[in-house]
Write a protein that holds these residues in place. Sequence first.
Motif, PDB file in Angstrom:
ATOM      1  N   ASP A   1      14.235  72.993  69.210  1.00 41.11           N
ATOM      2  CA  ASP A   1      14.235  73.244  67.760  1.00 41.11           C
ATOM      3  C   ASP A   1      14.621  72.003  66.956  1.00 41.11           C
ATOM      4  N   TYR A   2      14.135  70.846  67.357  1.00 42.85           N
ATOM      5  CA  TYR A   2      14.481  69.579  66.702  1.00 42.85           C
ATOM      6  C   TYR A   2      13.808  69.487  65.346  1.00 42.85           C
ATOM      7  N   GLN A   3      14.610  69.249  64.325  1.00 43.77           N
ATOM      8  CA  GLN A   3      14.131  68.969  62.972  1.00 43.77           C
ATOM      9  C   GLN A   3      14.811  67.687  62.547  1.00 43.77           C
ATOM     10  N   GLY A   4      14.044  66.663  62.220  1.00 43.81           N
ATOM     11  CA  GLY A   4      14.672  65.404  61.872  1.00 43.81           C
ATOM     12  C   GLY A   4      13.939  64.664  60.786  1.00 43.81           C
ATOM     13  N   ILE A   5      14.627  63.661  60.254  1.00 43.67           N
ATOM     14  CA  ILE A   5      14.041  62.729  59.305  1.00 43.67           C
ATOM     15  C   ILE A   5      14.523  61.336  59.690  1.00 43.67           C
ATOM     16  N   ASP A   6      13.718  60.345  59.374  1.00 46.16           N
ATOM     17  CA  ASP A   6      14.073  58.956  59.625  1.00 46.16           C
ATOM     18  C   ASP A   6      13.229  58.104  58.690  1.00 46.16           C
ATOM     19  N   ALA A   7      13.551  56.818  58.628  1.00 44.79           N
ATOM     20  CA  ALA A   7      12.799  55.893  57.801  1.00 44.79           C
ATOM     21  C   ALA A   7      12.903  54.496  58.397  1.00 44.79           C
ATOM     22  N   THR A   8      11.877  53.717  58.209  1.00 44.48           N
ATOM     23  CA  THR A   8      11.913  52.340  58.679  1.00 44.48           C
ATOM     24  C   THR A   8      12.691  51.449  57.730  1.00 44.48           C
ATOM     25  N   SER A   9      12.993  51.929  56.538  1.00 43.00           N
ATOM     26  CA  SER A   9      13.677  51.102  55.541  1.00 43.00           C
ATOM     27  C   SER A   9      15.172  50.942  55.819  1.00 43.00           C
ATOM     28  N   SER A  10      15.775  51.851  56.597  1.00 46.60           N
ATOM     29  CA  SER A  10      17.197  51.748  56.912  1.00 46.60           C
ATOM     30  C   SER A  10      17.524  52.608  58.125  1.00 46.60           C
ATOM     31  N   PRO A  11      18.319  52.069  59.065  1.00 45.02           N
ATOM     32  CA  PRO A  11      18.742  52.888  60.200  1.00 45.02           C
ATOM     33  C   PRO A  11      19.626  54.064  59.783  1.00 45.02           C
ATOM     34  N   LEU A  12      20.271  53.970  58.629  1.00 47.25           N
ATOM     35  CA  LEU A  12      21.183  55.023  58.184  1.00 47.25           C
ATOM     36  C   LEU A  12      20.471  56.276  57.700  1.00 47.25           C
ATOM     37  N   LYS A  13      19.168  56.264  57.612  1.00 47.27           N
ATOM     38  CA  LYS A  13      18.438  57.432  57.119  1.00 47.27           C
ATOM     39  C   LYS A  13      18.173  58.476  58.197  1.00 47.27           C
ATOM     40  N   LEU A  14      18.520  58.181  59.445  1.00 47.44           N
ATOM     41  CA  LEU A  14      18.299  59.131  60.540  1.00 47.44           C
ATOM     42  C   LEU A  14      19.226  60.336  60.392  1.00 47.44           C
ATOM     43  N   ARG A  15      18.643  61.523  60.421  1.00 44.95           N
ATOM     44  CA  ARG A  15      19.374  62.786  60.440  1.00 44.95           C
ATOM     45  C   ARG A  15      18.564  63.751  61.294  1.00 44.95           C
ATOM     46  N   ALA A  16      19.239  64.628  62.014  1.00 42.06           N
ATOM     47  CA  ALA A  16      18.511  65.631  62.791  1.00 42.06           C
ATOM     48  C   ALA A  16      19.405  66.824  63.074  1.00 42.06           C
ATOM     49  N   CYS A  17      18.765  67.956  63.286  1.00 35.77           N
ATOM     50  CA  CYS A  17      19.415  69.200  63.701  1.00 35.77           C
ATOM     51  C   CYS A  17      18.631  69.718  64.896  1.00 35.77           C
ATOM     52  N   PHE A  18      19.326  70.279  65.878  1.00 36.58           N
ATOM     53  CA  PHE A  18      18.669  70.714  67.106  1.00 36.58           C
ATOM     54  C   PHE A  18      19.577  71.647  67.876  1.00 36.58           C
ATOM     55  N   ARG A  19      19.071  72.153  68.997  1.00 38.81           N
ATOM     56  CA  ARG A  19      19.844  72.969  69.937  1.00 38.81           C
ATOM     57  C   ARG A  19      19.962  72.169  71.227  1.00 38.81           C
TER      58      ARG A  19
END
Length: 145
Positions: free
Chosen positions: A50-68
């Motif tokens: 159930d992985y739901q995530g976001i990321d961006a190439t503009s900054s490593p700090l934009k990574l977020r995810a939720c999962f089981r």
Amino acid sequence: MSGRRLILGFVGFLVLFAAALVWFQFYAFYERQSGVGALTIDGEVVPVADYQGIDATSSPLKLRACFRIDPAAVATLAPATDATPLVGPFWFHCFDAGRLTDDLAAGRLTAYRIAHDDPAGFDTLIAVAPDGEGYLWRQLNGEIE
């Protein structure tokens, strides 16, 4: 040229500028991620669901995810004491940094560092609840030269 036209033109410009600013700040650089079936934790591939995530190439700090995840997969890792979830965009509902911070402080979640200095200056952390609910983010590690 009347003052009314000038004012209307200026207000129109402000509305367009504000809309562009909101778009670039909250939407433009993020890419949704789904279908991730595993994370590399301490050199081992650990399955997640159930992985739901976001990321961006503009900054490593934009990574977020939720999962089981199976909590036993991280049970041997040392807890991270400096975990600080960063606030994500308002539209990414599953990652609530305020709630995660409160849950970490109350012991309802345990944070683990799964990657150190990758990319340089950033650590990747996960927080896992006893029921297998997991969250992923990056934070600065203070080792940037």
